[in-house]
Motif scaffolding. Sequence first.
Motif, PDB file in Angstrom:
ATOM      1  N   ARG A 243     -38.330   1.146  -9.121  1.00  0.00           N
ATOM      2  CA  ARG A 243     -37.073   0.405  -9.021  1.00  0.00           C
ATOM      3  C   ARG A 243     -36.014   0.979  -9.978  1.00  0.00           C
ATOM      4  O   ARG A 243     -34.828   1.054  -9.624  1.00  0.00           O
ATOM      5  CB  ARG A 243     -37.314  -1.081  -9.331  1.00  0.00           C
ATOM      6  N   MET A 244     -36.430   1.389 -11.180  1.00  0.00           N
ATOM      7  CA  MET A 244     -35.467   1.995 -12.104  1.00  0.00           C
ATOM      8  C   MET A 244     -34.851   3.243 -11.490  1.00  0.00           C
ATOM      9  O   MET A 244     -33.637   3.452 -11.556  1.00  0.00           O
ATOM     10  CB  MET A 244     -36.146   2.327 -13.437  1.00  0.00           C
ATOM     11  N   LEU A 245     -35.683   4.089 -10.901  1.00  0.00           N
ATOM     12  CA  LEU A 245     -35.163   5.299 -10.276  1.00  0.00           C
ATOM     13  C   LEU A 245     -34.272   4.970  -9.080  1.00  0.00           C
ATOM     14  O   LEU A 245     -33.250   5.617  -8.852  1.00  0.00           O
ATOM     15  CB  LEU A 245     -36.318   6.203  -9.842  1.00  0.00           C
ATOM     16  N   GLN A 246     -34.651   3.933  -8.336  1.00  0.00           N
ATOM     17  CA  GLN A 246     -33.876   3.584  -7.146  1.00  0.00           C
ATOM     18  C   GLN A 246     -32.493   3.054  -7.507  1.00  0.00           C
ATOM     19  O   GLN A 246     -31.498   3.396  -6.853  1.00  0.00           O
ATOM     20  CB  GLN A 246     -34.629   2.550  -6.307  1.00  0.00           C
ATOM     21  N   VAL A 247     -32.403   2.203  -8.540  1.00  0.00           N
ATOM     22  CA  VAL A 247     -31.086   1.664  -8.888  1.00  0.00           C
ATOM     23  C   VAL A 247     -30.171   2.769  -9.416  1.00  0.00           C
ATOM     24  O   VAL A 247     -28.952   2.727  -9.222  1.00  0.00           O
ATOM     25  CB  VAL A 247     -31.190   0.502  -9.895  1.00  0.00           C
ATOM     26  N   LEU A 248     -30.752   3.796 -10.064  1.00  0.00           N
ATOM     27  CA  LEU A 248     -29.939   4.946 -10.478  1.00  0.00           C
ATOM     28  C   LEU A 248     -29.478   5.744  -9.269  1.00  0.00           C
ATOM     29  O   LEU A 248     -28.334   6.215  -9.216  1.00  0.00           O
ATOM     30  CB  LEU A 248     -30.730   5.824 -11.434  1.00  0.00           C
ATOM     31  N   LYS A 249     -30.357   5.890  -8.273  1.00  0.00           N
ATOM     32  CA  LYS A 249     -29.960   6.592  -7.054  1.00  0.00           C
ATOM     33  C   LYS A 249     -28.875   5.810  -6.317  1.00  0.00           C
ATOM     34  O   LYS A 249     -27.947   6.402  -5.743  1.00  0.00           O
ATOM     35  CB  LYS A 249     -31.174   6.805  -6.145  1.00  0.00           C
TER      36      LYS A 249
ATOM     37  N   THR B 258     -30.188  11.936 -12.316  1.00  0.00           N
ATOM     38  CA  THR B 258     -29.785  11.227 -11.102  1.00  0.00           C
ATOM     39  C   THR B 258     -28.274  11.235 -10.940  1.00  0.00           C
ATOM     40  O   THR B 258     -27.758  11.166  -9.820  1.00  0.00           O
ATOM     41  CB  THR B 258     -30.292   9.770 -11.143  1.00  0.00           C
ATOM     42  N   LEU B 259     -27.553  11.308 -12.059  1.00  0.00           N
ATOM     43  CA  LEU B 259     -26.091  11.284 -12.006  1.00  0.00           C
ATOM     44  C   LEU B 259     -25.486  12.669 -12.213  1.00  0.00           C
ATOM     45  O   LEU B 259     -24.313  12.798 -12.546  1.00  0.00           O
ATOM     46  CB  LEU B 259     -25.546  10.315 -13.073  1.00  0.00           C
ATOM     47  N   SER B 260     -26.274  13.710 -12.011  1.00  0.00           N
ATOM     48  CA  SER B 260     -25.773  15.069 -12.181  1.00  0.00           C
ATOM     49  C   SER B 260     -24.780  15.406 -11.064  1.00  0.00           C
ATOM     50  O   SER B 260     -24.727  14.730 -10.033  1.00  0.00           O
ATOM     51  CB  SER B 260     -26.937  16.058 -12.144  1.00  0.00           C
ATOM     52  N   PRO B 261     -23.974  16.470 -11.247  1.00  0.00           N
ATOM     53  CA  PRO B 261     -23.033  16.852 -10.197  1.00  0.00           C
ATOM     54  C   PRO B 261     -23.688  17.153  -8.865  1.00  0.00           C
ATOM     55  O   PRO B 261     -23.061  17.011  -7.822  1.00  0.00           O
ATOM     56  CB  PRO B 261     -22.367  18.106 -10.779  1.00  0.00           C
ATOM     57  N   VAL B 262     -24.954  17.579  -8.883  1.00  0.00           N
ATOM     58  CA  VAL B 262     -25.659  17.844  -7.630  1.00  0.00           C
ATOM     59  C   VAL B 262     -25.857  16.549  -6.852  1.00  0.00           C
ATOM     60  O   VAL B 262     -25.617  16.483  -5.647  1.00  0.00           O
ATOM     61  CB  VAL B 262     -27.019  18.505  -7.900  1.00  0.00           C
ATOM     62  N   CYS B 263     -26.298  15.507  -7.541  1.00  0.00           N
ATOM     63  CA  CYS B 263     -26.603  14.231  -6.889  1.00  0.00           C
ATOM     64  C   CYS B 263     -25.371  13.353  -6.728  1.00  0.00           C
ATOM     65  O   CYS B 263     -25.331  12.510  -5.823  1.00  0.00           O
ATOM     66  CB  CYS B 263     -27.661  13.478  -7.703  1.00  0.00           C
ATOM     67  N   CYS B 264     -24.391  13.519  -7.594  1.00  0.00           N
ATOM     68  CA  CYS B 264     -23.216  12.645  -7.561  1.00  0.00           C
ATOM     69  C   CYS B 264     -21.970  13.465  -7.876  1.00  0.00           C
ATOM     70  O   CYS B 264     -21.463  13.451  -9.007  1.00  0.00           O
ATOM     71  CB  CYS B 264     -23.395  11.509  -8.566  1.00  0.00           C
ATOM     72  N   PRO B 265     -21.449  14.203  -6.899  1.00  0.00           N
ATOM     73  CA  PRO B 265     -20.285  15.060  -7.147  1.00  0.00           C
ATOM     74  C   PRO B 265     -19.056  14.306  -7.652  1.00  0.00           C
ATOM     75  O   PRO B 265     -18.247  14.874  -8.372  1.00  0.00           O
ATOM     76  CB  PRO B 265     -20.016  15.681  -5.775  1.00  0.00           C
ATOM     77  N   SER B 266     -18.911  13.016  -7.305  1.00  0.00           N
ATOM     78  CA  SER B 266     -17.717  12.281  -7.722  1.00  0.00           C
ATOM     79  C   SER B 266     -17.699  11.974  -9.213  1.00  0.00           C
ATOM     80  O   SER B 266     -16.699  11.489  -9.733  1.00  0.00           O
ATOM     81  CB  SER B 266     -17.578  10.974  -6.917  1.00  0.00           C
ATOM     82  N   LEU B 267     -18.813  12.258  -9.919  1.00  0.00           N
ATOM     83  CA  LEU B 267     -18.840  12.099 -11.381  1.00  0.00           C
ATOM     84  C   LEU B 267     -18.683  13.432 -12.098  1.00  0.00           C
ATOM     85  O   LEU B 267     -18.836  13.500 -13.323  1.00  0.00           O
ATOM     86  CB  LEU B 267     -20.152  11.432 -11.826  1.00  0.00           C
ATOM     87  N   PHE B 268     -18.373  14.496 -11.356  1.00  0.00           N
ATOM     88  CA  PHE B 268     -18.201  15.799 -11.987  1.00  0.00           C
ATOM     89  C   PHE B 268     -17.063  15.751 -13.006  1.00  0.00           C
ATOM     90  O   PHE B 268     -15.979  15.237 -12.737  1.00  0.00           O
ATOM     91  CB  PHE B 268     -17.894  16.847 -10.923  1.00  0.00           C
ATOM     92  N   GLN B 269     -17.321  16.270 -14.200  1.00  0.00           N
ATOM     93  CA  GLN B 269     -16.368  16.328 -15.313  1.00  0.00           C
ATOM     94  C   GLN B 269     -15.949  14.938 -15.800  1.00  0.00           C
ATOM     95  O   GLN B 269     -14.927  14.796 -16.462  1.00  0.00           O
ATOM     96  CB  GLN B 269     -15.135  17.154 -14.933  1.00  0.00           C
TER      97      GLN B 269
END
Length: 496
Positions: A304-310, A352-363
């Motif tokens: 569940r921890m991994l899922q909520v981060l995803k 989980t929040l890296s640019p690969v997984c979440c491009p909208s958080l880049f920079q």
Amino acid sequence: MTTSQKELEFQQVLLRVQESLTADEVQDLVFLCSDLIAAKDLSTVSAGTQLFVLLENQDLLSSEDPWLLLELLRIMKRNSLIRNLHFDAFTQTDFSTLPQRVSRYRQLLYEVSESICDQDLKNIKFLLIKTLPRKKLEKEVTLLQLFLEMEKEDLLGEDNLDVLQDIIAKIHPGLEKRIIQYKAESSGGMLIAQETGINSSVSYTPAPPSPLTSVDTMEDRVDRLSLRASENSGDQSQTENPETPQYEMQGDSRGVCLIINNRDFSDCTLGNREGTDIDKASLEAVFQWLGFEVVVEENCDRMRMLQVLKDLASRDHTPADCVVCCVLSHGRVDGIAGVDGQTVTVRELTETLSPVCCPSLFQKPKLFFIQACRGTREQRAVFGQSFPEDEDTPVSDAAVPRDSIPEAADYLLATATVPYHVSFREKGKGSWFIQSLCHNLKLLVPRGTDLLSILTQVNGDVSRKTDKSGLRKQMPQPEFTLTKRVVFPPPTTPPP
């Protein structure tokens, strides 16, 4: 149908395609085929039929092998034309099985060009005015032609997208995400660890990462980054520091603050965490005050921890300034415990929040605050500067473990204690670390103090705490790869 009849039918298909294409679309086809045919041959192409002859001469297109034409039309989104051709080979094809002859790189550039308006193109040409000859930037030059000129000048290539990314970031920030995604996919989301040569799941970042900074060097780093706010003045101009810029915090949304609060460990051998709800309430109040959308998840097991981060990564964070994740749980040397007793490593959480997984958080800053033990040792109080030979010094215990935050830019990981040691929580007051964090955020954000300076103050406050015996101590540890200062805008309302 005889071979001659089939060839005639295919030539008729090519002619119908030519009749359906505009002059600009012909040039689009030329660009998409620029890796398949020599540039000098393509330079004279002004009609689709000329291009088709070149492709046939290179054995890239025929009645027996028409798939390149279909691929090109699909890239250009001419699906209605494909349907209207009524060519048996097209209508009976499973598109997913088609060979890919147009490189992903060409497709990326074409996709970028399709998303750029006339004014954007003018702005791009202006940015390149000192780089390319003025003749190459004339009014009639299209973006695809401009890409070809950049390739000739070695400013653009399949593995050379930095200049393009910098330009697109200024002109069309939303489109920059597509370039980041392409880079990440091209590298397989993996880089080689520089010192060991061992594959490491480190997310792609276009600039070399800043080195991780542990508690023994944090003071020096903060001295360089710290905001020298006047104690007697509320003048917000004090936040300006031309040498060290700060992340933008002017968006419509400050961002999401995810709080994972693990209290009930009755399904495993770990004890329940009394007092954690006090921490949760404090964090919830403070980050709402700072303008965040607070999301609370209670009693999460490992999955569940991994899922909520995803789930958090799947959001579009384009309007947000940053993201915050607070985890309140038991912990071990190798990570954070779920309520099922299974461990999630810090790296699993942060990546989980890296640019690969979440491009909208880049920079954008990704801020993690972890209230959990990192081992079973208790830190001893040290008096004066004398350390017996059989006793570890605080510095040696503060070494950063290998399984830490990924070496990618814009991360902050603030943990309640250094590796291998316990952290303390009082049933009626909450934990030392989270309560100090919330207190100092409320105290110092209105003064314009940057986050690293606030965490240094937290380090000092917690390091002075002790139990009734005066022997049990705790030392928090921030680690970061931030490239700018994090300064939260002072809220207009009083702190909670």
